[in-house]
Write an enzyme that holds these catalytic residues in place. Sequence first.
Site, PDB file in Angstrom:
ATOM      1  N   ARG A   1     -53.961  66.249 -90.718  1.00 22.56           N
ATOM      2  CA  ARG A   1     -55.061  67.203 -90.690  1.00 22.56           C
ATOM      3  C   ARG A   1     -54.768  68.328 -91.670  1.00 22.56           C
ATOM      4  O   ARG A   1     -53.635  68.813 -91.750  1.00 22.56           O
ATOM      5  CB  ARG A   1     -55.264  67.773 -89.282  1.00 22.56           C
ATOM      6  CG  ARG A   1     -56.026  66.861 -88.331  1.00 22.56           C
ATOM      7  CD  ARG A   1     -57.482  66.640 -88.789  1.00 22.56           C
ATOM      8  NE  ARG A   1     -58.221  65.748 -87.914  1.00 22.56           N
ATOM      9  CZ  ARG A   1     -58.393  64.436 -88.137  1.00 22.56           C
ATOM     10  NH1 ARG A   1     -57.845  63.857 -89.191  1.00 22.56           N
ATOM     11  NH2 ARG A   1     -59.113  63.711 -87.299  1.00 22.56           N
TER      12      ARG A   1
ATOM     13  N   GLU B   1     -62.860  70.662 -94.736  1.00 21.58           N
ATOM     14  CA  GLU B   1     -63.575  69.503 -95.294  1.00 21.58           C
ATOM     15  C   GLU B   1     -65.077  69.656 -95.130  1.00 21.58           C
ATOM     16  O   GLU B   1     -65.514  70.173 -94.104  1.00 21.58           O
ATOM     17  CB  GLU B   1     -63.102  68.228 -94.581  1.00 21.58           C
ATOM     18  CG  GLU B   1     -61.663  67.920 -94.898  1.00 21.58           C
ATOM     19  CD  GLU B   1     -61.172  66.636 -94.235  1.00 21.58           C
ATOM     20  OE1 GLU B   1     -61.994  65.831 -93.761  1.00 21.58           O
ATOM     21  OE2 GLU B   1     -59.946  66.455 -94.210  1.00 21.58           O
TER      22      GLU B   1
ATOM     23  N   HIS C   1     -60.363  61.845 -97.675  1.00 21.19           N
ATOM     24  CA  HIS C   1     -60.155  61.445 -96.268  1.00 21.19           C
ATOM     25  C   HIS C   1     -60.378  59.931 -96.085  1.00 21.19           C
ATOM     26  O   HIS C   1     -61.279  59.513 -95.356  1.00 21.19           O
ATOM     27  CB  HIS C   1     -61.073  62.256 -95.334  1.00 21.19           C
ATOM     28  CG  HIS C   1     -60.543  62.351 -93.921  1.00 21.19           C
ATOM     29  ND1 HIS C   1     -60.672  63.459 -93.132  1.00 21.19           N
ATOM     30  CD2 HIS C   1     -59.881  61.441 -93.149  1.00 21.19           C
ATOM     31  CE1 HIS C   1     -60.126  63.245 -91.940  1.00 21.19           C
ATOM     32  NE2 HIS C   1     -59.642  62.021 -91.927  1.00 21.19           N
TER      33      HIS C   1
HETATM   34  C1  DGY Z   1     -58.932  60.027 -87.490  1.00 23.43           C
HETATM   35  O1  DGY Z   1     -59.105  58.966 -86.901  1.00 23.43           O
HETATM   36  O2  DGY Z   1     -58.395  60.999 -86.957  1.00 23.43           O
HETATM   37  C2  DGY Z   1     -59.410  60.109 -88.888  1.00 23.43           C
HETATM   38  O3  DGY Z   1     -58.789  61.138 -89.572  1.00 23.43           O
HETATM   39  C3  DGY Z   1     -60.912  60.324 -88.896  1.00 23.43           C
HETATM   40  O4  DGY Z   1     -61.209  61.269 -87.949  1.00 23.43           O
END
Ligand code: DGY
Length: 323
Positions: A242, A271, A289
């Site tokens: 994250r 994001e 991402h």
């Molecule tokens: C997750 O599964 O956490 C990915 O980053 C998408 O949210």
Amino acid sequence: MPTQKILLTRRWPTEVEHYLSQRYDVTVNEHDTVLDPDALKAALRSYDAICPTVTDKLPAEVLQAGAGKVKILGNYGVGVSHIDLQACKRLGIAVTNTPDVLTDATAEIAIMLMLMAARRGGEGERQVRAHEWNGWAPTRLIGANVTGQTLGLVGFGRIGQATAQKAHHGFGMRILYHSRNRATPAVEALTGASYCHSLEELLETSDFVSVHCPGGAASRHLLDAKRLDRMKRSAFLVNTARGEVVDEAALAEALRNRVIAGAGLDVYEHEPRVLEAFMDLENVVLLPHLGSATLATRVAMGMRVAENLERFFAGLEPRDTVA
Ligand code: DGY
């Protein structure tokens, strides 16, 4: 006739949308745009289940204002730092996620970022596309080795462990990890990983540092200017977890001043906004991402949500309850 009303806040792979539509009264956000807080509040009042993603911000304020009908949030994704879990508990809303099924896909992206950052993949591709590459030369685009180097993992859950396995068995890397809990000897043996009691020690010893801890308030800016400064000047930072775990402004500074050699990012603090300061830095690889972005994985994530909903509506404990 299906009775429960379900909202998918984004488009999902066709196969899963179809599967769910045969079982429930499903509404899909056909436009596939991000729902704003008012739309989310209205949804919380209208549906039995909402299936959000990382793009749906569900803080206490939104949950409280909207709570009424909704009984479960079947999150499509493993990370849940966009949902206030405490508020959900207070309001009696169950929350599930989708672990396991995206582990390898995300670990692949961590490995890819390590390779791209160390071997200057992004920079090289930009040169080719700009017609700026004028041929092989002994001293140009010189990168760093990955094979045999030391990889330090910050967080050692499923994705961290899968990354360790691929790096250790694929690239002969020495693996260190730091996490709240020490893994079992069996997991350490399988992944070739050694526990590091202090994060600082891991940062000082690793050639690559890869972030795999959950996001949220507890880990916000865990890697700040001071900690980046502890890394080797030749080291690379990778983040597929994250964005908020890394202080992005501090990272941009560290990259610009060559406090560290490079970075590879798949996730960002705000994001889809990416810090402007990264844009003209050649030593950072920026991905949008992509962690779980393979068709098989995205289908499996949807089916995992479906399984959680099925158990919940049958009065059973869902497999992946997080609140
Ligand atoms: C997750 O599964 O956490 C990915 O980053 C998408 O949210």
